[in-house]
Design a protein around this motif. Sequence first.
Motif, PDB file in Angstrom:
ATOM      1  N   LEU A 115    -109.370 -36.001 -20.763  1.00  9.40           N
ATOM      2  CA  LEU A 115    -108.597 -36.757 -19.765  1.00  9.40           C
ATOM      3  C   LEU A 115    -108.378 -35.889 -18.532  1.00  9.40           C
ATOM      4  O   LEU A 115    -108.017 -34.716 -18.641  1.00  9.40           O
ATOM      5  N   VAL A 116    -108.633 -36.469 -17.370  1.00  9.97           N
ATOM      6  CA  VAL A 116    -108.240 -35.861 -16.100  1.00  9.97           C
ATOM      7  C   VAL A 116    -107.253 -36.827 -15.458  1.00  9.97           C
ATOM      8  O   VAL A 116    -107.584 -37.988 -15.221  1.00  9.97           O
ATOM      9  N   GLN A 117    -106.046 -36.364 -15.210  1.00 12.45           N
ATOM     10  CA  GLN A 117    -105.034 -37.245 -14.633  1.00 12.45           C
ATOM     11  C   GLN A 117    -104.267 -36.515 -13.547  1.00 12.45           C
ATOM     12  O   GLN A 117    -104.164 -35.286 -13.549  1.00 12.45           O
ATOM     13  N   HIS A 132    -101.364 -27.303 -10.422  1.00  9.25           N
ATOM     14  CA  HIS A 132    -100.951 -28.069  -9.240  1.00  9.25           C
ATOM     15  C   HIS A 132    -100.882 -29.573  -9.518  1.00  9.25           C
ATOM     16  O   HIS A 132    -100.935 -30.369  -8.580  1.00  9.25           O
ATOM     17  N   GLY A 133    -100.785 -29.944 -10.773  1.00  9.32           N
ATOM     18  CA  GLY A 133    -100.509 -31.341 -11.088  1.00  9.32           C
ATOM     19  C   GLY A 133    -101.709 -32.211 -11.352  1.00  9.32           C
ATOM     20  O   GLY A 133    -101.559 -33.427 -11.556  1.00  9.32           O
ATOM     21  N   ILE A 134    -102.913 -31.642 -11.348  1.00  8.82           N
ATOM     22  CA  ILE A 134    -104.105 -32.401 -11.753  1.00  8.82           C
ATOM     23  C   ILE A 134    -104.551 -31.809 -13.095  1.00  8.82           C
ATOM     24  O   ILE A 134    -105.068 -30.712 -13.161  1.00  8.82           O
ATOM     25  N   GLN A 135    -104.274 -32.558 -14.153  1.00  6.60           N
ATOM     26  CA  GLN A 135    -104.341 -32.031 -15.518  1.00  6.60           C
ATOM     27  C   GLN A 135    -105.668 -32.386 -16.188  1.00  6.60           C
ATOM     28  O   GLN A 135    -106.067 -33.550 -16.216  1.00  6.60           O
ATOM     29  N   GLU A 175    -108.303 -24.455 -14.038  1.00  8.64           N
ATOM     30  CA  GLU A 175    -107.000 -23.871 -14.347  1.00  8.64           C
ATOM     31  C   GLU A 175    -106.076 -23.936 -13.128  1.00  8.64           C
ATOM     32  O   GLU A 175    -104.870 -24.201 -13.257  1.00  8.64           O
ATOM     33  N   ARG A 176    -106.627 -23.697 -11.949  1.00 11.34           N
ATOM     34  CA  ARG A 176    -105.816 -23.783 -10.733  1.00 11.34           C
ATOM     35  C   ARG A 176    -105.298 -25.208 -10.518  1.00 11.34           C
ATOM     36  O   ARG A 176    -104.136 -25.420 -10.147  1.00 11.34           O
ATOM     37  N   LEU A 177    -106.162 -26.195 -10.744  1.00 10.23           N
ATOM     38  CA  LEU A 177    -105.737 -27.585 -10.580  1.00 10.23           C
ATOM     39  C   LEU A 177    -104.671 -27.962 -11.605  1.00 10.23           C
ATOM     40  O   LEU A 177    -103.727 -28.705 -11.290  1.00 10.23           O
ATOM     41  N   ASN A 178    -104.816 -27.455 -12.830  1.00 13.13           N
ATOM     42  CA  ASN A 178    -103.801 -27.720 -13.853  1.00 13.13           C
ATOM     43  C   ASN A 178    -102.418 -27.277 -13.391  1.00 13.13           C
ATOM     44  O   ASN A 178    -101.406 -27.923 -13.694  1.00 13.13           O
TER      45      ASN A 178
END
Length: 427
Positions: free
Chosen positions: A366-368, A420-423, A415-418
């Motif tokens: 899942l990418v959310q 910043h709210g994009i999981q 990991e950087r996106l995780n």
Amino acid sequence: MAKVDTSSSRPYHVIIFGASGFTGQFVVEELARTVSEGPNGTLKWAVAGRSRPKLEKVLEQAAGALGKPELRAAVEVLVADVGEPDSLAAMCKQAVIVLNCVGPYRFWGEPVVKACVENGAHCIDICGEPQFLESMQLNYNSQAAEKGLYIVGACGFDSIPADLGVIYTRDQFKGTLTAVESFLTASAGPEGASIHDGTWQSAIYGFADSDKLRNIRKKFGHKPLPVVGSKIKRRGALFYSNEVHQYAIPFMGADPSVVKRSQRFLHEEYQETPVQYGAYVGVGGMANIAKMLFAGMMFWLLVKFSFGRNLLIKHPEFFSFGYFTKDGPSRKQMEGSSFQFTLHGEGYTEGQDPSQGRPDSKIRTLVQGPEAGYVATPITMVQAAITILNEPKCLPKKGGVYSPGATFARTTLVERLNKHGIQFSVI
């Protein structure tokens, strides 16, 4: 060899070009939030565009929204125009990376790419137009490679969640991943949702010029990628998806073409098994389908003719049932909106021969994240730039015109996106 020079030879790590545009203003805010993530904990940046007063107003708005009054004095304003090559050259000579927010890219994108390549700046855009993305690869890849520069398109919602989502799924799979289908759904809050009509215009011209895209692809002379495992089955034009429990249609955006470019690069450069990919979007129930069918028929009828395209461009709200608007979404609409990409993958467990029998293992990821166009897109664009600045040794050895997956497959961008709210997660 490509080189990302973060020394003091250029005054700015990042210049946001088109900072006073609808999307650009939110990229400004996002970059201002993340200056501590630059090289050695600092980020030198500037904004650029045609109108100094508009750029100053954007900095003033960002200062107010973020509670950072120092922005107005700390961030330099540069005047540059796509119609004035000298001004673009002067801008590019001052930047390590140019974040290009000026679209539609098919009209305004190439002068920026050209100026970056000629003046030694890396370039990131948020284009979702396959014709532009692939024509830039065709026309500028060799020059970018010679100069050691990274020209990376589609670094917004088109197409980082899909492209990096496929790579994340491959990395989490224990064995050989051979196929992925993604299903996009979006949610809106009580204020509803809308998209700025710049995206609508890009779609209109993209469908109108589909023949040109086919001609561009012929010029590459690519051999078909090898199919490993069972060949992926293409779904119908409209079907009920058990994966997202609603009706779905093929995704008409840039994701499939971008993912394919990444898979080709990873196969040819690193001999990785190419992953087949199918992209779909949930459209809800029967009421939504009726609207979509009507809007779709009108769109296909009108987009073929110049007078029809003019009508579509002049009246985006009417022809899209209010989904595309000239004003774009309000901040309340953005706060209440979100997206989900569910990726369903299959492949062969470790020790199994992909050339023998059907796939024997599945994975679901899942990418959310937040609102796609003006919250998630600035996050992905800015984090792409931060990754290039901080992780040059993890990027492709040679410069070139790349997709996000080709550029960032071996970095910590996910990991950087995780953070910043994009999981990205396995479910």
